[in-house]
Design an enzyme around this catalytic site. Structure first.
Site, PDB file in Angstrom:
ATOM      1  N   CYS A 188      -7.263  14.073 -36.845  1.00 48.55           N
ATOM      2  CA  CYS A 188      -8.073  12.879 -36.629  1.00 48.55           C
ATOM      3  C   CYS A 188      -8.948  12.587 -37.845  1.00 48.55           C
ATOM      4  CB  CYS A 188      -8.982  12.985 -35.411  1.00 48.55           C
ATOM      5  SG  CYS A 188      -8.150  13.515 -33.931  1.00 48.55           S
ATOM      6  N   ARG A 228      -4.413  11.049 -41.280  1.00 47.36           N
ATOM      7  CA  ARG A 228      -4.870  12.196 -40.486  1.00 47.36           C
ATOM      8  C   ARG A 228      -4.432  12.104 -39.021  1.00 47.36           C
ATOM      9  NH1 ARG A 228      -9.161  14.651 -43.442  1.00 47.36           N
ATOM     10  NH2 ARG A 228      -9.844  15.759 -41.601  1.00 47.36           N
ATOM     11  N   TRP A 267      -5.109  11.980 -33.722  1.00 46.51           N
ATOM     12  CA  TRP A 267      -3.898  12.781 -33.546  1.00 46.51           C
ATOM     13  C   TRP A 267      -4.194  13.623 -32.316  1.00 46.51           C
ATOM     14  CZ3 TRP A 267      -2.809  18.075 -33.461  1.00 46.51           C
ATOM     15  CH2 TRP A 267      -1.450  18.410 -33.543  1.00 46.51           C
ATOM     16  N   ASN A 321     -13.704  14.960 -34.618  1.00 44.52           N
ATOM     17  CA  ASN A 321     -12.496  15.541 -35.214  1.00 44.52           C
ATOM     18  C   ASN A 321     -12.606  17.045 -35.045  1.00 44.52           C
ATOM     19  OD1 ASN A 321     -10.333  16.295 -36.908  1.00 44.52           O
ATOM     20  ND2 ASN A 321     -11.680  16.319 -38.694  1.00 44.52           N
ATOM     21  N   GLY A 322     -11.679  17.649 -34.344  1.00 41.06           N
ATOM     22  CA  GLY A 322     -11.732  19.095 -34.150  1.00 41.06           C
ATOM     23  C   GLY A 322     -11.309  19.436 -32.736  1.00 41.06           C
ATOM     24  N   GLU A 335      13.175  24.253 -46.525  1.00 44.17           N
ATOM     25  CA  GLU A 335      12.532  22.962 -46.755  1.00 44.17           C
ATOM     26  C   GLU A 335      13.461  21.812 -46.347  1.00 44.17           C
ATOM     27  OE1 GLU A 335       9.672  22.029 -47.146  1.00 44.17           O
ATOM     28  OE2 GLU A 335       9.742  20.048 -48.060  1.00 44.17           O
ATOM     29  N   LYS A 385      12.429  19.096 -43.574  1.00 44.70           N
ATOM     30  CA  LYS A 385      12.393  17.653 -43.854  1.00 44.70           C
ATOM     31  C   LYS A 385      13.210  16.897 -42.804  1.00 44.70           C
ATOM     32  CE  LYS A 385       9.640  17.205 -45.941  1.00 44.70           C
ATOM     33  NZ  LYS A 385       8.817  18.216 -46.495  1.00 44.70           N
ATOM     34  N   GLU A 442      11.418  16.894 -39.367  1.00 48.38           N
ATOM     35  CA  GLU A 442      10.188  16.102 -39.332  1.00 48.38           C
ATOM     36  C   GLU A 442      10.443  14.616 -39.162  1.00 48.38           C
ATOM     37  OE1 GLU A 442       8.286  17.403 -43.117  1.00 48.38           O
ATOM     38  OE2 GLU A 442       6.537  17.638 -41.844  1.00 48.38           O
ATOM     39  N   HIS A 468      25.007  37.459 -38.783  1.00 47.52           N
ATOM     40  CA  HIS A 468      24.245  38.338 -37.879  1.00 47.52           C
ATOM     41  C   HIS A 468      23.743  37.591 -36.641  1.00 47.52           C
ATOM     42  CE1 HIS A 468      24.520  41.563 -40.728  1.00 47.52           C
ATOM     43  NE2 HIS A 468      24.073  40.764 -41.676  1.00 47.52           N
ATOM     44  N   LYS A 510      -0.649  13.809 -41.822  1.00 43.62           N
ATOM     45  CA  LYS A 510      -0.527  14.294 -43.197  1.00 43.62           C
ATOM     46  C   LYS A 510      -1.347  15.557 -43.428  1.00 43.62           C
ATOM     47  CE  LYS A 510       0.901  13.682 -47.462  1.00 43.62           C
ATOM     48  NZ  LYS A 510       2.285  14.094 -47.648  1.00 43.62           N
TER      49      LYS A 510
HETATM   50  O1  M6R Z   1      -1.683  19.850 -46.700  1.00 39.74           O
HETATM   51  P1  M6R Z   1      -0.857  21.100 -46.597  1.00 39.74           P
HETATM   52  O2  M6R Z   1       0.046  21.255 -47.757  1.00 39.74           O
HETATM   53  O3  M6R Z   1      -1.686  22.310 -46.382  1.00 39.74           O
HETATM   54  O4  M6R Z   1       0.018  20.903 -45.308  1.00 39.74           O
HETATM   55  C1  M6R Z   1       0.746  21.966 -44.771  1.00 39.74           C
HETATM   56  C2  M6R Z   1       1.739  21.468 -43.735  1.00 39.74           C
HETATM   57  O5  M6R Z   1       1.069  20.913 -42.651  1.00 39.74           O
HETATM   58  C3  M6R Z   1       2.689  20.430 -44.347  1.00 39.74           C
HETATM   59  O6  M6R Z   1       3.367  20.941 -45.433  1.00 39.74           O
HETATM   60  C4  M6R Z   1       3.680  19.917 -43.312  1.00 39.74           C
HETATM   61  O7  M6R Z   1       4.616  20.899 -43.027  1.00 39.74           O
HETATM   62  C5  M6R Z   1       4.275  18.631 -43.874  1.00 39.74           C
HETATM   63  N1  M6R Z   1       4.370  17.636 -42.886  1.00 39.74           N
HETATM   64  C6  M6R Z   1       5.530  18.837 -44.635  1.00 39.74           C
HETATM   65  O8  M6R Z   1       6.276  17.705 -44.897  1.00 39.74           O
END
Ligand code: M6R
Length: 617
Positions: free
Chosen positions: A2, A27, A74, A100-101, A492, A496, A499, A515, A612
């Site tokens: 948030c 956020r 969020w 926020n929290g 990664e 991606k 996500e 395995h 983000k």
């Molecule tokens: O801001 P940060 O790099 O600490 O964020 C860490 C993760 O939350 C972030 O990498 C998340 O996995 C992303 N959405 C990746 O695309």
């Protein structure tokens, strides 16, 4: 997560709040709201979904007032709908709060308040706060002067809270003030010309404030049109010198691209150009050379994509510089840190510099190190794209990614920047340790070619991945395989895809397939295999063959050569030393995920359930 904003001055506040929220939408973007207060009236307006919905509502029904608070959410507690959006109000609609929290003890507090007759309207943890503040206001003795009443009531309320929070409060009884508190969640005060602000992050303060004051945990501030007063946790006035707000370019522009993510993928050649100079230069950064001196081991703390960059980093540190390195999920480290060893450098990797788990893990490590080595400053380094973030204030050294604003929630160019930061560190440490000299030379030579190679590859690869994406319309699962330094790239690639396309994907070290995971394979499960020449090239190809024998469609990522003919489709990368290859193999991973999601018509830049920066535990 948030984002919160608050503003007070002599201008109509709602447009200022909306502008601040726009800059904090990264956020959280599942709902938004704001509340303003003017003599005799407190207005609250909330909308489900993105900020644009709130904006439309406010255009139809504008709200008055020069003092107000805003929130972009969020969801943690309660569904993402207008009822659970912030601000949350007390029953009489006189106190409004944005938070926020997470308020960890909200259940017993709520129960207690309900037993005393309070009625709640939302499922949020936040709603207890306006109730507690209203209750405290009602019970304050008359001797508390009007200008202290809200601050004192908020102080009494937060004494009852457990968790991590940043909050802002307004009250109909005192329409020319707002009170803000910070406890283990980011909050900054912005000082403008006769107007004052507070926000979760600096972009929301750019253009309106010229300097900032950051609040420490437990501190509180009272903002009025005349200025800002700071208080410590015991209610004593404190002074703090404001710092100039460093100008940053927080405006984002998609240029000719359909989505920010695609633009940011294409910006990677520029990110590389900037970094290659730094990788090849010595020393890399002022102050950093000292931090890296006499380091015997490195531990890396990170989450998500940043952790994948850290895995590449650990491989480089061990194989190039000969420095034992370990990678930890920040969320695990904070509750089970490994035994302390001397001469250890701890690196926190976070593009946003605000990830709560990473910050908490670093704080714990800093405290442990201080206790172990009270006479030497803790060796802590941060790698981030936001040197002005909470991370920048926490650790003594920062390596700035300088990747430019990344708007897409899925990290792309910052990931490349993070990996490049590790090449710079590893090469620097290799020169200190005089290790692996042939590899170091090869690595340096290959890095010098990288920007040009990336630029050519990005153009050539985009259409290939767009065409390939058509075949993913019905796909439900994808397996990504890699080995050695490309194993993190397999992770990664899978992250991606998950996500932004919501397709289930897993990354495995190629040798692990047999395995267990091989049981998943059939003609409906594509396998993306990174195959770059190196000591285990043949083994990777055998692992790919094993998948093919189970009817899986094989997509290869590697240089064009006779061996890579086994793939049904090859996404070609230039031929480079294996140690440098992750900087290239990641590109088809990103483009494939992007095109699959775009082809499905999904919200690539703001995927569901994500934000983000993850500022809650
Ligand atoms: O801001 P940060 O790099 O600490 O964020 C860490 C993760 O939350 C972030 O990498 C998340 O996995 C992303 N959405 C990746 O695309």
């Amino acid at each position: 997560m948030c984002g919160i904003v608050a503003a007070i001055g002599s201008r109509k506040v709602a447009p200022l709040l909306l502008q601040g929220l726009q800059r904090l939408e990264y956020r959280g973007y599942d709902s938004a709201g704001l509340a303003t207060v003017a003599p005799g009236q407190l207005h609250c307006c909330k909308a489900e979904g993105k900020l644009v919905n709130l904006r439309e509502k406010l255009e139809k029904t504008p709200v008055a007032g020069c003092c107000g608070i805003g929130h972009t959410r969020w969801a943690t507690h309660g569904k993402p709908d207008a009822r659970n959006a912030h601000p949350q109000l007390d029953e009489a609609g006189q106190v409004a709060v944005v938070q926020n929290g997470i308020i960890e003890n909200h259940r017993p507090l709520r129960q207690h308040l309900e037993q005393r007759g309070s009625r709640f309207n939302s499922d949020t943890d936040t709603e207890v706060i306006p109730h507690l503040v209203a209750q405290a206001l009602a019970n304050l003795p008359d001797t508390v002067p009007p200008t202290d009443r809200l601050r004192v009531a908020v102080a009494q309320a937060v004494q009852q809270l457990e968790g991590a929070y940043a909050l802002a409060v307004i009250w109909l009884g005192q329409p020319e003030e707002l009170v803000v508190v910070r406890y283990h969640a980011p909050l900054l005060i912005g000082l403008g010309e006769g107007e004052f602000f507070c926000a979760s992050d600096t972009p929301a303060l750019a253009d309106v404030a010229s300097s900032i004051v950051s609040l420490e945990d437990g501190e509180m501030a009272r903002l009025t049109p005349l200025g800002v007063e700071l208080f410590d946790g015991s209610g004593q006035r404190i002074q703090r010198t404001p710092q100039p707000l460093r100008g940053g370019n927080y405006t984002a522009d998609k240029r000719q691209f359909r989505h920010f993510m695609l633009k940011e993928i294409h910006e990677q050649a520029d990110v590389a150009a900037g970094w290659v100079e730094r990788c090849l230069a010595a020393p890399i950064d002022e102050g950093l050379t000292t931090a890296l001196q006499n380091v015997q081991r490195v531990q890396l703390l990170a989450c998500g994509t940043s952790r994948h960059a850290a895995l590449v980093g650990a491989h480089l540190l061990e194989q190039l510089a000969g420095v034992p390195s370990s990678v930890h999920y920040a969320s695990e480290f904070r509750y089970a840190p490994p035994p302390l060893l001397p001469q250890t450098l701890t690196i926190g990797v976070t593009q946003s510099g605000e990830t709560a788990d990473t910050l908490a893990a670093l704080t714990i490590e800093m405290e442990r190190r201080r206790a172990l080595e009270p006479n030497s400053p803790p060796r802590l380094l941060g790698i981030t794209n936001r040197p002005d973030s909470s991370l920048g204030r926490l650790v003594p050294h920062i390596l700035d990614l300088k990747a430019g604003v990344e708007t897409g929630v899925a990290a792309t160019k910052t990931f490349l920047g993070q990996m490049l930061a590790f090449y710079a560190i590893a090469l620097h440490m290799a020169s200190q340790h005089q290790s692996a000299s042939a590899q170091v030379t090869a690595c340096r030579q290959a890095l010098a070619q990288l920007p040009e190679q990336l630029s050519r590859m990005l153009h050539a690869m985009d259409q290939c991945c767009a065409d390939l994406a058509h075949g993913f319309a019905e796909t439900k699962d994808v397996i990504y395989l890699g080995r050695g330094i490309n194993y993190p790239i397999a992770l990664e690639g899978a992250l991606k895809l998950k996500e932004i396309s919501y397709i289930h994907a897993e990354g495995y070290p190629a040798g692990e397939m047999k395995h267990g995971p091989i049981a998943l394979l059939d003609q409906h499960v594509p396998v993306v295999s990174i195959a770059t020449p190196g000591p285990v090239f043949e083994k990777v190809l055998s692992n790919a063959q094993e998948a093919k024998a189970r009817d899986a469609r094989l997509i290869g990522i590697g240089p064009v050569c006779a061996d890579t003919e086994i793939f049904d489709v090859l996404l070609p990368i230039p031929s480079v030393p294996e140690l440098v290859s992750p900087l290239l193999t990641v590109v088809p991973m990103q483009l494939l995920a992007y095109h699959v999601a775009a082809h499905r018509g999904l919200d690539v830049d703001q995927p569901r359930n994500l934000a983000k920066s993850v500022t809650v535990e």
